[in-house]
Scaffold this motif. Structure first.
Motif, PDB file in Angstrom:
ATOM      1  N   ASP A 147       8.865 -17.895  -9.367  1.00 40.95           N
ATOM      2  CA  ASP A 147       8.005 -16.798  -9.509  1.00 40.95           C
ATOM      3  C   ASP A 147       7.587 -16.478 -11.049  1.00 40.95           C
ATOM      4  O   ASP A 147       7.411 -15.311 -11.427  1.00 40.95           O
ATOM      5  CB  ASP A 147       8.637 -15.528  -9.002  1.00 40.95           C
ATOM      6  N   PHE A 148       7.845 -17.720 -11.771  1.00 42.65           N
ATOM      7  CA  PHE A 148       7.489 -17.440 -13.123  1.00 42.65           C
ATOM      8  C   PHE A 148       6.150 -16.760 -13.555  1.00 42.65           C
ATOM      9  O   PHE A 148       5.937 -16.200 -14.701  1.00 42.65           O
ATOM     10  CB  PHE A 148       7.412 -18.847 -13.930  1.00 42.65           C
ATOM     11  N   SER A 149       5.049 -16.801 -12.443  1.00 42.43           N
ATOM     12  CA  SER A 149       3.866 -16.344 -12.858  1.00 42.43           C
ATOM     13  C   SER A 149       3.701 -14.965 -12.833  1.00 42.43           C
ATOM     14  O   SER A 149       2.569 -14.448 -13.024  1.00 42.43           O
ATOM     15  CB  SER A 149       2.611 -17.110 -12.141  1.00 42.43           C
ATOM     16  N   THR A 150       4.710 -14.304 -12.028  1.00 44.20           N
ATOM     17  CA  THR A 150       4.605 -12.844 -11.704  1.00 44.20           C
ATOM     18  C   THR A 150       5.167 -12.174 -13.132  1.00 44.20           C
ATOM     19  O   THR A 150       6.349 -11.998 -13.224  1.00 44.20           O
ATOM     20  CB  THR A 150       5.416 -12.520 -10.499  1.00 44.20           C
ATOM     21  N   ASN A 151       4.283 -11.427 -14.015  1.00 40.08           N
ATOM     22  CA  ASN A 151       4.797 -11.204 -15.104  1.00 40.08           C
ATOM     23  C   ASN A 151       4.333  -9.550 -15.255  1.00 40.08           C
ATOM     24  O   ASN A 151       3.091  -9.284 -15.114  1.00 40.08           O
ATOM     25  CB  ASN A 151       4.133 -11.607 -16.410  1.00 40.08           C
ATOM     26  N   VAL A 152       5.179  -8.558 -15.696  1.00 40.59           N
ATOM     27  CA  VAL A 152       4.866  -7.483 -15.728  1.00 40.59           C
ATOM     28  C   VAL A 152       4.248  -7.078 -17.372  1.00 40.59           C
ATOM     29  O   VAL A 152       3.074  -6.434 -17.288  1.00 40.59           O
ATOM     30  CB  VAL A 152       6.082  -6.264 -15.840  1.00 40.59           C
ATOM     31  N   ASN A 153       4.495  -7.797 -18.166  1.00 43.81           N
ATOM     32  CA  ASN A 153       4.414  -7.575 -19.498  1.00 43.81           C
ATOM     33  C   ASN A 153       3.344  -8.091 -20.219  1.00 43.81           C
ATOM     34  O   ASN A 153       2.739  -8.118 -21.395  1.00 43.81           O
ATOM     35  CB  ASN A 153       5.670  -7.663 -20.464  1.00 43.81           C
ATOM     36  N   SER A 154       3.013  -9.347 -19.590  1.00 47.43           N
ATOM     37  CA  SER A 154       2.004 -10.300 -20.166  1.00 47.43           C
ATOM     38  C   SER A 154       1.280 -11.042 -19.127  1.00 47.43           C
ATOM     39  O   SER A 154       1.604 -11.220 -18.106  1.00 47.43           O
ATOM     40  CB  SER A 154       2.938 -11.251 -21.149  1.00 47.43           C
ATOM     41  N   ASP A 155      -0.253 -11.589 -19.268  1.00 52.20           N
ATOM     42  CA  ASP A 155      -0.746 -12.468 -18.522  1.00 52.20           C
ATOM     43  C   ASP A 155      -0.525 -13.745 -18.869  1.00 52.20           C
ATOM     44  O   ASP A 155      -0.982 -14.652 -18.120  1.00 52.20           O
ATOM     45  CB  ASP A 155      -2.468 -12.135 -18.848  1.00 52.20           C
ATOM     46  N   GLU A 156       0.282 -14.003 -19.631  1.00 49.97           N
ATOM     47  CA  GLU A 156       0.543 -15.471 -20.041  1.00 49.97           C
ATOM     48  C   GLU A 156       1.740 -15.694 -19.579  1.00 49.97           C
ATOM     49  O   GLU A 156       2.874 -14.949 -19.677  1.00 49.97           O
ATOM     50  CB  GLU A 156       0.674 -15.762 -21.412  1.00 49.97           C
ATOM     51  N   PRO A 157       2.164 -16.841 -18.958  1.00 46.87           N
ATOM     52  CA  PRO A 157       3.682 -17.384 -18.344  1.00 46.87           C
ATOM     53  C   PRO A 157       4.660 -17.436 -19.497  1.00 46.87           C
ATOM     54  O   PRO A 157       4.148 -18.374 -20.474  1.00 46.87           O
ATOM     55  CB  PRO A 157       3.173 -18.666 -17.860  1.00 46.87           C
ATOM     56  N   TYR A 158       5.514 -17.024 -19.292  1.00 46.03           N
ATOM     57  CA  TYR A 158       6.616 -16.791 -20.628  1.00 46.03           C
ATOM     58  C   TYR A 158       7.868 -16.671 -20.027  1.00 46.03           C
ATOM     59  O   TYR A 158       9.193 -17.074 -21.063  1.00 46.03           O
ATOM     60  CB  TYR A 158       6.379 -15.579 -21.428  1.00 46.03           C
ATOM     61  N   ARG A 159       8.232 -16.580 -18.741  1.00 42.10           N
ATOM     62  CA  ARG A 159       9.751 -16.592 -18.252  1.00 42.10           C
ATOM     63  C   ARG A 159      10.060 -17.693 -18.088  1.00 42.10           C
ATOM     64  O   ARG A 159      10.217 -18.440 -16.726  1.00 42.10           O
ATOM     65  CB  ARG A 159       9.589 -15.779 -17.130  1.00 42.10           C
ATOM     66  N   TYR A 160      10.598 -18.770 -18.991  1.00 36.94           N
ATOM     67  CA  TYR A 160      11.135 -19.743 -18.947  1.00 36.94           C
ATOM     68  C   TYR A 160      11.943 -20.442 -20.086  1.00 36.94           C
ATOM     69  O   TYR A 160      11.835 -19.568 -21.072  1.00 36.94           O
ATOM     70  CB  TYR A 160       9.936 -21.180 -18.610  1.00 36.94           C
TER      71      TYR A 160
END
Length: 263
Positions: free
Chosen positions: A110-123
């Motif tokens: 679910d890396f593309s589901t971000n609350v704080n950013s439109d850019e993928p960063y959860r990795y």
């Protein structure tokens, strides 16, 4: 679990990569030839061909291989970095082993589901490159490698997140942690320089997973994506050097994307 790896020539034709899928094991390996030596492409190809062709699971098995011994015997001047990933018995474990630089990052499905950013960063970066403070490779497979240079690092991951797991493995033609410098601004805040190639890969991967998540055809489709994204990186001038990219995606990732489409 789905495996793929591809490489693309940009500069010196010294990257090489391959993968193997069998009933009870999956493996991939990617190598980046050391550019200062003219025969490094030959070394990286032999390393990959022997690792995959002989169904090796560990670097120690590869180092004793006759074809690698011949490279030194025949005075082949060259060297390569090394990154491998192995999955045995269809378990949720992946064993990663590496020498040199490049990168390995771990994402949840679910890396593309971000609350704080439109850019993928959860990795997370899970590979610390074998690079000296001056920028020199400290570990590698080459004509002058000894025990110190051949002492690999290993990582074992359990890929069991409920929404799936993804691993990306790549040569430094795409990215390497030593290039992601940290900057300090005049307000005493610290910022790390993010690699645009990684962001493009992640954005395109998200689009791909939204349209291609059929388990029956996915193995072939992920191979096609792997090749296509490297070609896009090259054509859009994201790459200044030869590049290799490996991808591992779990079944749970596909299930997560299917659920998203059905919501």
């Amino acid at each position: 679990m789905y495996f793929s790896v591809k490489h693309i020539d940009v500069k010196l034709n010294q990257d090489y990569a391959d993968f193997l899928i069998e009933d009870n094991s999956k493996s991939l390996v990617l190598c980046d030839g050391i550019g200062e030596f003219s025969d490094s492409g030959k070394v990286s190809k032999v390393v990959v061909d022997q690792f995959i062709g002989k169904h090796y699971f560990k670097l120690s098995e590869l180092i004793a291989d006759n074809e690698l011994v011949k490279l030194k015997t025949n005075n082949i001047i060259g060297g390569t970095t090394f990154i491998s990933a192995i999955n045995k018995n269809n378990s949720d474990k992946v064993q990663i082993e590496y020498l040199g630089n490049g990168g390995v990052i771990h994402l949840h499905g679910d890396f593309s589901t971000n609350v704080n950013s439109d850019e993928p960063y959860r990795y997370g970066e899970i590979m610390i490159p074998h690079i000296s403070p001056s920028g020199a490779l400290t570990k590698h497979i080459s004509h002058n490698s000894e025990k110190v240079e051949l002492a690999s690092s290993t990582i074992e991951l359990n890929l069991n997140y409920i929404n799936g797991d993804i691993i990306l493995l790549f040569s430094d033609g795409i990215s390497s942690l030593e290039d992601k410098v940290i900057l300090k601004d005049n307000e005493n805040r610290f910022w790390r320089n993010e690699n645009p190639a990684i962001q493009l890969i992640l954005k395109e991967l998200d689009l791909f997973l939204k349209s291609k998540n059929n388990q029956v055809t996915f193995q072939e489709e992920i191979i096609e994506y792997n090749q296509a994204i490297l070609e896009k990186l090259k054509s859009e001038n994201y790459l200044e050097d030869d590049a290799s990219l490996g991808i591992i995606i779990t079944e749970s990732t596909l299930n997560h994307y299917k659920e998203k489409l059905n919501d």
